[in-house]
Design an enzyme around this catalytic site. Sequence first.
Site, mmCIF file in Angstrom:
data_model
loop_
_atom_site.group_PDB
_atom_site.id
_atom_site.type_symbol
_atom_site.label_atom_id
_atom_site.label_comp_id
_atom_site.label_asym_id
_atom_site.label_seq_id
_atom_site.Cartn_x
_atom_site.Cartn_y
_atom_site.Cartn_z
ATOM 1 N N HIS A 89 41.329 47.812 39.102
ATOM 2 C CA HIS A 89 41.870 46.571 38.516
ATOM 3 C C HIS A 89 43.276 46.774 37.939
ATOM 4 O O HIS A 89 43.636 46.171 36.934
ATOM 5 C CB HIS A 89 40.944 46.024 37.416
ATOM 6 C CG HIS A 89 39.575 45.667 37.899
ATOM 7 N ND1 HIS A 89 39.237 44.412 38.330
ATOM 8 C CD2 HIS A 89 38.448 46.416 38.036
ATOM 9 C CE1 HIS A 89 37.958 44.391 38.695
ATOM 10 N NE2 HIS A 89 37.466 45.601 38.530
ATOM 11 N N ASN A 162 33.599 39.443 37.552
ATOM 12 C CA ASN A 162 34.316 39.397 38.827
ATOM 13 C C ASN A 162 34.225 37.987 39.410
ATOM 14 O O ASN A 162 33.496 37.143 38.885
ATOM 15 C CB ASN A 162 33.681 40.376 39.823
ATOM 16 C CG ASN A 162 34.159 41.813 39.627
ATOM 17 O OD1 ASN A 162 35.192 42.061 39.020
ATOM 18 N ND2 ASN A 162 33.402 42.754 40.152
HETATM 19 FE FE1 HDD Z 1 34.653 47.746 35.786
HETATM 20 C C1 HDD Z 1 37.855 47.671 34.746
HETATM 21 C C2 HDD Z 1 34.696 44.322 36.258
HETATM 22 C C3 HDD Z 1 31.500 47.878 37.181
HETATM 23 C C4 HDD Z 1 34.467 51.006 35.005
HETATM 24 N N1 HDD Z 1 36.004 46.279 35.567
HETATM 25 C C5 HDD Z 1 37.283 46.449 35.103
HETATM 26 C C6 HDD Z 1 37.943 45.187 35.044
HETATM 27 C C7 HDD Z 1 37.061 44.241 35.467
HETATM 28 C C8 HDD Z 1 35.839 44.931 35.789
HETATM 29 C C9 HDD Z 1 37.302 42.761 35.584
HETATM 30 C C10 HDD Z 1 39.386 44.973 34.626
HETATM 31 C C11 HDD Z 1 39.520 44.581 33.188
HETATM 32 C C12 HDD Z 1 40.971 44.319 32.870
HETATM 33 O O1 HDD Z 1 41.487 43.299 33.338
HETATM 34 O O2 HDD Z 1 41.555 45.150 32.197
HETATM 35 N N2 HDD Z 1 33.389 46.382 36.630
HETATM 36 C C13 HDD Z 1 33.559 45.016 36.644
HETATM 37 C C14 HDD Z 1 32.348 44.392 37.106
HETATM 38 C C15 HDD Z 1 31.456 45.391 37.383
HETATM 39 C C16 HDD Z 1 32.113 46.643 37.060
HETATM 40 C C17 HDD Z 1 32.136 42.913 37.246
HETATM 41 C C18 HDD Z 1 30.058 45.302 37.879
HETATM 42 C C19 HDD Z 1 29.291 44.276 37.734
HETATM 43 N N3 HDD Z 1 33.258 49.188 36.080
HETATM 44 C C20 HDD Z 1 31.997 49.027 36.628
HETATM 45 C C21 HDD Z 1 31.264 50.269 36.515
HETATM 46 C C22 HDD Z 1 32.089 51.165 35.875
HETATM 47 C C23 HDD Z 1 33.341 50.463 35.625
HETATM 48 C C24 HDD Z 1 29.837 50.473 36.988
HETATM 49 C C25 HDD Z 1 31.869 52.594 35.486
HETATM 50 C C26 HDD Z 1 30.737 53.201 35.431
HETATM 51 N N4 HDD Z 1 35.965 49.115 35.094
HETATM 52 C C27 HDD Z 1 35.658 50.392 34.805
HETATM 53 C C28 HDD Z 1 36.787 51.151 34.155
HETATM 54 C C29 HDD Z 1 37.875 50.039 34.037
HETATM 55 C C30 HDD Z 1 37.216 48.852 34.685
HETATM 56 C C31 HDD Z 1 37.185 52.390 34.848
HETATM 57 C C32 HDD Z 1 39.261 50.374 34.579
HETATM 58 C C33 HDD Z 1 40.228 49.884 33.548
HETATM 59 C C34 HDD Z 1 39.430 49.512 32.408
HETATM 60 O O3 HDD Z 1 38.113 49.719 32.688
HETATM 61 O O4 HDD Z 1 39.850 49.109 31.360
HETATM 62 O O5 HDD Z 1 36.399 51.650 32.933
#
Ligand code: HDD
Length: 700
Positions: A89, A162
């Site tokens: 993202h 999402n």
């Molecule tokens: Fe995630 C970012 C949505 C599963 C780990 N995720 C991130 C963002 C969104 C989502 C919208 C961007 C937020 C922003 O604008 O800063 N993610 C989802 C959805 C998931 C999902 C809808 C499943 C239903 N994500 C998911 C899992 C993991 C992560 C299973 C880790 C085990 N996601 C992350 C992260 C991020 C992230 C690596 C990257 C940047 C941040 O968090 O701030 O921690």
Amino acid sequence: MKKVGPTSQTPADKDSSTKPESRSGNGGELHQLAGGAHTPLTTNEGVGIPDNQNSLKSSARGPVLLEDFILREKVTHFDHERIPERIVHARGTAAHGFFELTQSLSSFTTAKILTELGVKTPLFTRISTVAGGAGSVDTPRDVRGFAVKFYTKEGNWDLVGNNVPVFFIQDAIKFPDLVHAVKMEPDRGFPQSATAHDNFWDFISLTPESMHMVMWIMSDRTLPRSLRMMEGFGVHSFRLVNAAGKSTFVKFHWRPKLGLQSTIWDETVKISGADPDYHRRDMFDAIQAGRFPEWELAVQLFTQQEADRFPFDHLDATKLIPEELVPLKVVGRMVLDRWPDNFFAETEQVAFCPAHLVPGIDFSNDPLLQGRLFSYLDTQLSRLGSTNFHQLPVNAPKCPFGNHQRDGHMQMEQPSGRVNYEPNSLSENSPRETSRGFRSSAVDESGEKGRIRPESFADHYTQARLFYRSQTKHEQSHIASALVFELSKVEHPHIREAMVGHLRHIEEKLAKRVADGLGMPQLPKAPVAAAEVKEMNPSPALQIIGKMKDTLEGRTVGILIAEGSDGVAIQAAKNAVTDAGASVKIVAPKLGGTKLADGSMMASDGQLAGTPSVLFDAIVVILSAAGAEALCKESCALDFVRDAFGHLKAIGRDAGAQKLLKRAHVEADAGVIDIADVKAFLSAAKTRQWDREVSVRTLA
Ligand code: HDD
């Protein structure tokens, strides 16, 4: 050495004591701001800077001196301007706005944001692509992140969802593998922001639980026309908890006021080149023009007893709850009405976390959600570099907050007093536990500890089939064609075969279409399914076409003109389109002015070669005979009309434009309309000419 006068763009302030003794010239023709009192330019220590153009040298042509602390401070700061981009993202667009509750959920929750009618809760929403880097284009085929930070009276609530209601995997332990597989391949560093490569499909073909999500990502849902025309989903089940401690499951949905709309693949590919910032610009323009993006918040509420009767497990994030099974209840609206002042400070530094909940809302046991609760806080520590990231203005709650956490990198607060612990008897005013705080709902848990995937998560194909069968025939063709495109980029035949094998469980006809499109001599064997594939009633709510709104609001019509065009006809078309709620952009070979038939000049909004029709929802072509003749020799003019036709858009034209259309092989059909019948044009412009598609491309 001869001394030369000041050369800075902004004149130094009036205090002559700060004037440099010597500066070499760099051209004195720069525009200078009008005189008057200016904010003095200083170092970060507050020391005035008299010359921001030249570094300190031992002599006019001599080496730069190490003692130039002004130069070193400035360049060092610059060297560290970038922070690590989000691992997923990274590319996002955000805006401020508010949430207003229209229907109270007070019998289900104590959360004030969901019980206080009419109160406007400030929020910050960031919409993103998933796979590409921060500088990647806005329009790849990709899921869109939909993250909302509500600054409620009871603390920040982040709904981090999402634009697709399901996910690829059931357990967070698979997330790093999924993300590694989708991103650039590690040895070659490509492809950027694309699923069409071996590693992605290799992982997917070995992960049957992702099949439902695969249907969504191959649909046009991942090609949104605008961020304002996308749905958002909280994905997981959460709990609402009322004053009596009773909890009810809830799924959150965002529904766009402008209805759903997507582009089609060929168009998307061309938009990426024509305007890499297509979605960000669209959101910016809409907010600047006061056409504020708006969504309804809707909830699906259900009890444990109801959940027990679902033919799937709602704790499995690869499953959705059809609206026909649990209807949506609209409870409020979100309006985005303010663009951030500073992209880095807000859009880049905003830190979302699904663990940010407020009293009255609680987690479910969805194992994907549970893993996320850890991941987001952790990622902010490496991205923002400090446990104090919550103090950044975009992240800080707007309600009072305080505790005894102290110090750390970049501590911005300056707590006073002797006490930094709790309980204490030395300070009356130090923060203490509050009875209005967050309480986890009392859920009875029992069972054996272990790395277990429940039996109820075993069915990977039923909802993939539900999704595919719920689509219109046009959307089904797009899914089949997307699969052919993606898998045709996969070099290893066994991966292509494995994928087609999975499709056989989803829909035999789909597998055949894809196998045929890939030129496979025979259908590969389907893998053994872990659970019986069941039939569910189709859910039309899963379509895009079925959810498009009969409106031109938020859309843009491009009017192509050239020398000698009829100004009256242009104006009439322009008025009709703007009256219908759309914007108009005039496109012409020259930007500054086009001489119309009556001799008047008309400025345009876009120069033809740089403003292709992919940027518009419908086009109008108004040309004189000579103008059409000239444009017939311009490939960008031929592409303008040919692409609009190929992308199934309505084309309004006058008699003069006929020649250009003919040269571009644009056939007359129901969507190619004499602009004199402006009503017919407006009605065709509200949708796409789906039936035209078979005449312009072979779909799988
Ligand atoms: Fe995630 C970012 C949505 C599963 C780990 N995720 C991130 C963002 C969104 C989502 C919208 C961007 C937020 C922003 O604008 O800063 N993610 C989802 C959805 C998931 C999902 C809808 C499943 C239903 N994500 C998911 C899992 C993991 C992560 C299973 C880790 C085990 N996601 C992350 C992260 C991020 C992230 C690596 C990257 C940047 C941040 O968090 O701030 O921690």
